[in-house]
Design a protein around this motif. Structure first.
Motif, PDB file in Angstrom:
ATOM      1  N   GLU A  15      16.292 -94.542  21.626  1.00 31.97           N
ATOM      2  CA  GLU A  15      15.181 -93.609  21.490  1.00 31.97           C
ATOM      3  C   GLU A  15      15.363 -92.810  20.201  1.00 31.97           C
ATOM      4  OE1 GLU A  15      12.487 -93.352  23.375  1.00 31.97           O
ATOM      5  OE2 GLU A  15      13.177 -94.982  24.683  1.00 31.97           O
ATOM      6  N   PHE A  34      15.522 -89.624  19.043  1.00 38.15           N
ATOM      7  CA  PHE A  34      16.503 -88.568  18.799  1.00 38.15           C
ATOM      8  C   PHE A  34      17.918 -89.135  18.713  1.00 38.15           C
ATOM      9  CE2 PHE A  34      14.318 -84.322  20.134  1.00 38.15           C
ATOM     10  CZ  PHE A  34      13.241 -84.624  19.313  1.00 38.15           C
ATOM     11  N   THR A  89       7.030 -88.495  19.582  1.00 38.64           N
ATOM     12  CA  THR A  89       7.666 -88.790  20.861  1.00 38.64           C
ATOM     13  C   THR A  89       7.426 -87.657  21.856  1.00 38.64           C
ATOM     14  OG1 THR A  89       9.756 -87.679  20.360  1.00 38.64           O
ATOM     15  CG2 THR A  89       9.557 -89.988  19.657  1.00 38.64           C
ATOM     16  N   ASP A  91       9.855 -86.387  23.461  1.00 37.23           N
ATOM     17  CA  ASP A  91      10.973 -85.473  23.211  1.00 37.23           C
ATOM     18  C   ASP A  91      10.554 -84.368  22.257  1.00 37.23           C
ATOM     19  OD1 ASP A  91      12.801 -86.748  24.863  1.00 37.23           O
ATOM     20  OD2 ASP A  91      13.532 -88.070  23.275  1.00 37.23           O
ATOM     21  N   GLU A  92       9.817 -84.723  21.213  1.00 37.00           N
ATOM     22  CA  GLU A  92       9.326 -83.713  20.262  1.00 37.00           C
ATOM     23  C   GLU A  92       8.376 -82.741  20.959  1.00 37.00           C
ATOM     24  OE1 GLU A  92       5.820 -83.583  17.150  1.00 37.00           O
ATOM     25  OE2 GLU A  92       7.255 -85.156  16.626  1.00 37.00           O
ATOM     26  N   ARG A 123       8.324 -81.899  24.121  1.00 35.32           N
ATOM     27  CA  ARG A 123       9.126 -81.005  24.963  1.00 35.32           C
ATOM     28  C   ARG A 123       9.840 -79.968  24.111  1.00 35.32           C
ATOM     29  NH1 ARG A 123       9.614 -85.822  28.128  1.00 35.32           N
ATOM     30  NH2 ARG A 123      11.302 -86.599  26.817  1.00 35.32           N
ATOM     31  N   TYR A 124      10.299 -80.360  22.933  1.00 33.56           N
ATOM     32  CA  TYR A 124      11.024 -79.459  22.042  1.00 33.56           C
ATOM     33  C   TYR A 124      10.140 -78.280  21.633  1.00 33.56           C
ATOM     34  CZ  TYR A 124      13.665 -77.851  17.948  1.00 33.56           C
ATOM     35  OH  TYR A 124      14.348 -77.082  17.033  1.00 33.56           O
TER      36      TYR A 124
END
Length: 287
Positions: free
Chosen positions: A82, A84, A237, A239-240, A242-243
């Motif tokens: 993934e 990150f 993504t 993840d971004e 959520r960040y």
């Protein structure tokens, strides 16, 4: 004056307002600029190409590349990771970048683009190891000049390292002041806004998870003062997403909008996770 005549082109893809496809036509150029298109032109040139078995079409434009990554793209240990995790692993390699690596990667990557009909390359370069910051864009422009490709470079940037909650190691981040100074140097040295320019520069902080609010805000101010465009990765993504929600309480686009990052002088890479409402905002603002 150098001239070129491409004779009897089988199919000429114009990409004009009518999207015309012309058959069996000639195309005449002087000093790299098209001067005339038509059947059986009564004209001679320094060089003539028989294109009776060829397609001719406008040069393609690459709007987002990472040429420095060409040299590391086949490493088996990072395949199928993934984003990150992939970045975290590769930063340990990319922190060793120097002018020679960037030059060779740029020659290889832009050579591949030219081979497949791409005549303009925008490169998003944002890894500037300590002691190497001032030589890397110079190496890219030199490589582009050797190949004859139009180069639209970015002075990318990162100021959040692992200790600040970002992904990259300390050795590839800089302070906001250092970044802004080199951004101005890059624009003043290389940016040519004239028509048919072969060299342009954009300001391009890396991503919401590797740069600070201050860097994004000040980059937008400087870019507009200098009359250049803005670019970054966005909504690549979950993840971004959520960040930015965890850190700023905003989705990625709303966060960038709050810092002045929408408008016709801004373009984003990826945009995989935009909502319909966000797409409407991008359209309304010309982003």
């Amino acid at each position: 004056m150098a001239s070129l005549l491409i004779r009897s082109i089988r199919y000429l893809v114009t990409c004009d307002d009518k999207d015309q496809l012309l058959e069996d036509v000639d195309l005449y150029c002087e000093d790299g600029f098209i001067r005339q298109i038509g059947p059986h032109l009564d004209i001679t040139a320094d060089r003539t190409i028989d294109a009776s078995h060829m397609l001719c079409y406008p040069g393609l434009v690459n709007t987002h590349h990472h040429l420095y990554q060409v040299f590391s793209r086949n490493l088996p240990q990072v395949q199928n990771m993934e984003l990150f995790d992939w970045l975290t692993a590769l930063y340990e390699i990319w922190k060793g970048l120097d002018e020679q690596v960037v030059r060779l990667s740029s020659l290889t990557g832009m050579g591949e683009l030219l081979k497949h009909g791409c005549t303009t390359c925008f490169d998003h370069h944002y890894v500037f190891p300590q002691g190497q910051a001032e030589g890397l864009l110079d190496a890219q422009f030199a490589a582009a000049e050797d190949l004859g490709i139009r180069m639209y470079a970015s002075r990318g940037s990162m100021d959040l390292s692992k200790k600040d909650g970002g992904l990259p190691p300390d050795s590839v981040v800089q302070t906001v002041d250092e970044i802004l100074r080199d951004c101005q140097r890059a624009v003043e040295t290389y940016h040519d806004p004239s028509r048919f320019s072969m060299r342009m520069v954009a300001l391009a902080p890396c991503s919401p998870f590797s740069v600070s609010e201050e860097l994004l805000r000040q980059s937008a101010i400087l870019a507009r003062d200098l009359g250049v465009r803005l670019h970054t990765h966005l909504c690549e993504t979950k993840d971004e997403e959520r960040y930015t929600l965890d850190r700023y309480g905003l989705r990625p686009l709303a966060y960038l909008e709050s810092l002045g990052w929408v408008g016709p002088d801004v373009w984003f890479a990826h945009g995989i996770h935009f909502t319909d409402a966000e797409l409407d905002l991008l359209a309304e603002t010309g982003t």
